[in-house]
Scaffold this motif. Structure first.
Motif, PDB file in Angstrom:
ATOM      1  N   ILE A  64       0.828  -1.211   0.000  1.00 54.29           N
ATOM      2  CA  ILE A  64       0.000   0.000   0.000  1.00 54.29           C
ATOM      3  C   ILE A  64       0.867   1.268   0.000  1.00 54.29           C
ATOM      4  O   ILE A  64       0.618   2.200  -0.760  1.00 54.29           O
ATOM      5  N   ALA A  94       2.400   1.494  -3.395  1.00 53.09           N
ATOM      6  CA  ALA A  94       1.406   1.855  -4.421  1.00 53.09           C
ATOM      7  C   ALA A  94       1.135   3.361  -4.430  1.00 53.09           C
ATOM      8  O   ALA A  94       0.859   3.937  -5.477  1.00 53.09           O
ATOM      9  N   ALA A  95       1.235   3.997  -3.252  1.00 53.69           N
ATOM     10  CA  ALA A  95       0.932   5.426  -3.171  1.00 53.69           C
ATOM     11  C   ALA A  95       2.014   6.272  -3.853  1.00 53.69           C
ATOM     12  O   ALA A  95       1.771   7.420  -4.204  1.00 53.69           O
ATOM     13  N   GLN A 106      -7.606   0.910 -16.062  1.00 49.72           N
ATOM     14  CA  GLN A 106      -7.851   1.289 -14.669  1.00 49.72           C
ATOM     15  C   GLN A 106      -8.959   2.330 -14.597  1.00 49.72           C
ATOM     16  O   GLN A 106      -9.271   2.834 -13.540  1.00 49.72           O
ATOM     17  N   TRP A 108     -12.907   3.706 -15.027  1.00 45.16           N
ATOM     18  CA  TRP A 108     -14.242   3.138 -14.797  1.00 45.16           C
ATOM     19  C   TRP A 108     -15.023   3.191 -16.115  1.00 45.16           C
ATOM     20  O   TRP A 108     -15.265   4.275 -16.658  1.00 45.16           O
ATOM     21  N   LEU A 116     -18.230   5.425 -16.687  1.00 48.92           N
ATOM     22  CA  LEU A 116     -18.228   6.819 -16.234  1.00 48.92           C
ATOM     23  C   LEU A 116     -17.380   7.710 -17.143  1.00 48.92           C
ATOM     24  O   LEU A 116     -16.484   7.227 -17.828  1.00 48.92           O
ATOM     25  N   LEU A 145     -12.011   9.916  -8.776  1.00 46.08           N
ATOM     26  CA  LEU A 145     -11.868   8.796  -7.831  1.00 46.08           C
ATOM     27  C   LEU A 145     -10.402   8.630  -7.423  1.00 46.08           C
ATOM     28  O   LEU A 145     -10.109   8.353  -6.257  1.00 46.08           O
ATOM     29  N   ASN A 146      -9.518   8.806  -8.398  1.00 47.96           N
ATOM     30  CA  ASN A 146      -8.094   8.710  -8.075  1.00 47.96           C
ATOM     31  C   ASN A 146      -7.660   9.780  -7.078  1.00 47.96           C
ATOM     32  O   ASN A 146      -6.781   9.561  -6.265  1.00 47.96           O
ATOM     33  N   HIS A 164      -9.374  10.773  -4.611  1.00 47.66           N
ATOM     34  CA  HIS A 164      -9.701  10.232  -3.292  1.00 47.66           C
ATOM     35  C   HIS A 164      -8.759   9.090  -2.917  1.00 47.66           C
ATOM     36  O   HIS A 164      -8.296   9.009  -1.788  1.00 47.66           O
ATOM     37  N   ILE A 165      -8.503   8.191  -3.885  1.00 44.44           N
ATOM     38  CA  ILE A 165      -7.676   7.013  -3.583  1.00 44.44           C
ATOM     39  C   ILE A 165      -6.275   7.443  -3.134  1.00 44.44           C
ATOM     40  O   ILE A 165      -5.722   6.892  -2.193  1.00 44.44           O
ATOM     41  N   TYR A 166      -5.700   8.445  -3.824  1.00 41.29           N
ATOM     42  CA  TYR A 166      -4.332   8.855  -3.514  1.00 41.29           C
ATOM     43  C   TYR A 166      -4.285  10.073  -2.592  1.00 41.29           C
ATOM     44  O   TYR A 166      -3.207  10.596  -2.324  1.00 41.29           O
ATOM     45  N   ASP A 167      -5.481  10.516  -2.160  1.00 36.42           N
ATOM     46  CA  ASP A 167      -5.542  11.612  -1.202  1.00 36.42           C
ATOM     47  C   ASP A 167      -4.774  12.846  -1.726  1.00 36.42           C
ATOM     48  O   ASP A 167      -3.908  13.398  -1.043  1.00 36.42           O
ATOM     49  N   MET A 203      -4.089   9.315 -15.755  1.00 38.82           N
ATOM     50  CA  MET A 203      -4.588   8.833 -14.460  1.00 38.82           C
ATOM     51  C   MET A 203      -3.432   8.347 -13.577  1.00 38.82           C
ATOM     52  O   MET A 203      -3.435   8.560 -12.375  1.00 38.82           O
TER      53      MET A 203
END
Lengths: 265, 333
Positions: free
Chosen positions: B93, B96-97, B108, B110, B113, B121-122, B124-127, B169
């Motif tokens: 994890i 991955a960040a 990768q 969606w 969408l 979304l990315n 949020h995932i990667y803050d 992305m």
């Protein structure tokens, strides 16, 4: 922290369902037909009798409508999501991100479920309520308790579907598991025949298995078939099953991930 | 300091042996035999921050397996891989960040969408902080010319548009390392060119380390000064592309054109390979040999009209190398 990404997945799943409007209409119509078919069968089975084994026809109609998300929620979506990700190797894409895959699945499918509640369950309940008639909850307490039971029901169903989906890591197909899960669910959950119509030993046994929390208990609580103590007690047992099954999913995911990173899927 | 270090890395897959026929299928239900496949065989290399390295090899050479080990989704059977000072699979994890990954054959994004929603979304995932996200999105949208389709659902995009979106992305969170597994596969020449130019720029301007697997040598020529070449899981070459010709022992080609046929010519400095009468083709024996050496040896009085020296085509060099592998096995660097 990245925990913020999980509600975003739920929202994205919800939005993505809006894309396929025809699917929404088809699902709502399908569920409506299915409910009316059940009501027709129940009406024929009661054959004008006021009650059978102490259960009235309106109670049975209400039961048929409220017996958990099993009826409305396409749990096979979880199985196929996981199964396809394993078969095609796309699960690697999730491992490349700073994400916990089971949590991702939970948030995504809670989005799907929320969508189905809004777009299918509520409209279907309203239509059936206005046409056939739906009993009110046995009491305010039972009415309020119906909601945590409904949540536990969905979570148990999600976790069972997840468990079967994760088995695809070993079996490489989720297809046969869907039939297995469906068969078990129909019999043990009380979705087709409520447990109160089963012979006592069977009803007692099934009443303690986690499947009963999927269909039987949410509707039984709403109808007041469990007193206040039993309602709290069974909610506790439901949460216990939820914990056990969650631990099983996490253990299976750890094993599956290990298998994936050691053997490459 | 190296930000990626691979040391004697091996990856062995155990695969069930499929037996043919109905009887075989039945037998495999009860007992399974396994075969071992050595996908990566004792590979070592180190990559410095800001480098762009191309990982080249034919199908089944172990390129994707190596990328998966560096990204933490496969664990080596032996040897060690370190990325940014960490073991990738046990720190998946955290690793991955800090990296970005593009798989040419896996999306990768969606599917249902708009591209913008996948990017969000990315975030949020990667803050990613909102202002940095907005800056990066604006920069990548303009560099990759995505403005025309960023609000269209992914399923409506062409492969070239989708690949540009995939690359954007992977870069939104400013990764230190960008891994790309065959990013130009299936793209047309224009789309390939856009992707190559963009990646070269990202490496040059932003200092992002790039590791790229490909079968396409032009990818390497345009993006990566450094080439790591593998086959059968083994390292064949690690160095600058321009040194590959020497390392593989390929020879330059010299064409001499005459006004009248001078007859057979034998030289010490060059070997005659084709004699077309007026045109004669030679291979130069060594890198040190110059045209002047050849012309001096040839002497005057041959009615020489033209001289042409050709560097060997790199693709041809590699093709010849793979074809003659058994014979050249001893010449590996």
């Amino acid at each position: 922290m990245r925990a913020a990404s999980y509600p975003a997945f739920a929202l994205t799943a919800f939005q993505s369902r809006l894309v396929y409007r025809n699917q929404v209409w088809a699902s709502a119509f399908g569920d409506l037909v299915s409910i009316f078919a059940r009501i027709a069968i129940l009406t024929a089975a009661f054959a004008g009798a006021a009650q059978v084994d102490g259960i009235t026809l309106p109670e049975m109609v209400t039961y048929a409508l409220l017996s958990g998300p099993l009826l409305y929620w396409e749990y096979s979506r979880v199985l196929y999501d996981v199964g396809d990700a394993v078969r095609t190797g796309d699960v690697a894409v999730f491992l490349l991100k700073p994400l916990h895959y089971p949590s991702y699945l939970l948030s995504t499918h809670s989005g799907h479920f929320a969508f189905e509640c809004v777009a299918i369950v509520v409209p279907v309940a309203l239509i059936v309520g206005f046409t056939v008639g739906l009993l009110p909850p046995a009491s305010l307490f039972h009415g309020l308790m119906f909601f945590p039971y409904w949540a536990v029901s969905w979570l148990i169903l999600f976790i069972l579907a997840c468990l079967c989906g994760l088995l695809a890591f070993w079996l490489l197909t989720a297809f046969s598991l869907e039939w297995f899960l469906m068969a078990i669910m129909s019999l043990f959950s009380g979705a087709i025949i409520p447990l109160w119509f089963l012979p006592t030993p069977l009803a007692t046994l099934f009443g303690y298995l986690p499947f009963a929390w999927i269909s039987y208990y949410p509707a039984a609580v709403y109808l007041g078939k469990l007193d206040v103590t039993a309602t709290w007690l069974h909610l506790g047992i439901g949460l216990f099953w939820l914990t056990v099954l969650s631990a099983a999913v996490l253990a299976l995911w750890a094993k599956a991930r290990h298998r994936l990173i050691v053997q490459g899927g | 300091m190296a930000i990626i270090a691979a040391s004697s890395v091996e990856k062995i897959f155990r695969q069930p042996k499929r037996q043919s026929g109905f009887g075989g299928a039945l037998r495999s239900l009860f007992s399974r035999e396994h075969t071992e496949v050595r996908a990566v065989d004792g590979i070592s290399f180190a990559i410095e921050g800001g480098e762009a390295a191309g990982y080249l090899g034919p199908n089944g050479a172990g390129k994707s397996t190596m990328i998966k080990m560096m990204t933490g989704i496969l664990v080596p059977s032996s040897g060690t891989v370190e990325v940014l000072g960490r073991e990738p699979h046990s720190n998946r994890i955290t690793n991955a960040a800090e990296i970005g990954v593009v798989f040419g054959q896996r999306s990768q994004l969606w599917w249902d969408l708009p591209v913008r929603d996948s990017f969000d979304l990315n975030r949020h995932i990667y803050d990613i902080p909102a202002s940095r996200f907005a800056d990066n999105l604006a920069r990548l949208t303009s560099m990759l010319d995505m403005a025309g389709y960023i609000d269209r659902p992914v399923r409506q995009l062409s492969l070239g548009q989708r690949m540009r979106a995939e690359i954007a992305m992977a870069l939104l969170h400013d990764p230190k390392i960008l891994f790309l597994d065959e990013p130009t596969i299936g793209l047309d020449v224009v789309a390939k060119d856009v992707v190559r130019k963009f990646l070269a720029e990202v490496n040059r301007e932003r200092g992002t380390t790039i590791i790229l697997t490909t079968h396409d040598l032009v990818d390497i020529e345009e993006i990566c000064p450094r080439l790591i070449m593998v086959d059968d899981g083994k390292l064949l070459f690690d160095g600058e592309l321009r040194h590959l010709r020497t390392a593989l022992g390929s020879r330059r080609r010299l064409k001499l054109e005459f006004g009248t046929d001078p007859g057979a010519i034998t030289l010490k400095t060059a070997q005659l390979v084709t004699d077309e009468g007026l045109a004669k083709h030679f291979l130069l024996e060594s890198q040190q040999t110059s045209i002047l050496d050849v012309l001096t040896e040839l002497g005057s009085g041959h009615d020489l009209k033209d001289v042409k020296l050709e560097e060997p085509n790199i693709e041809e060099v590699i093709r010849t190398f793979y074809q003659n592998k058994p014979a050249l096995a001893g010449a590996r660097p």
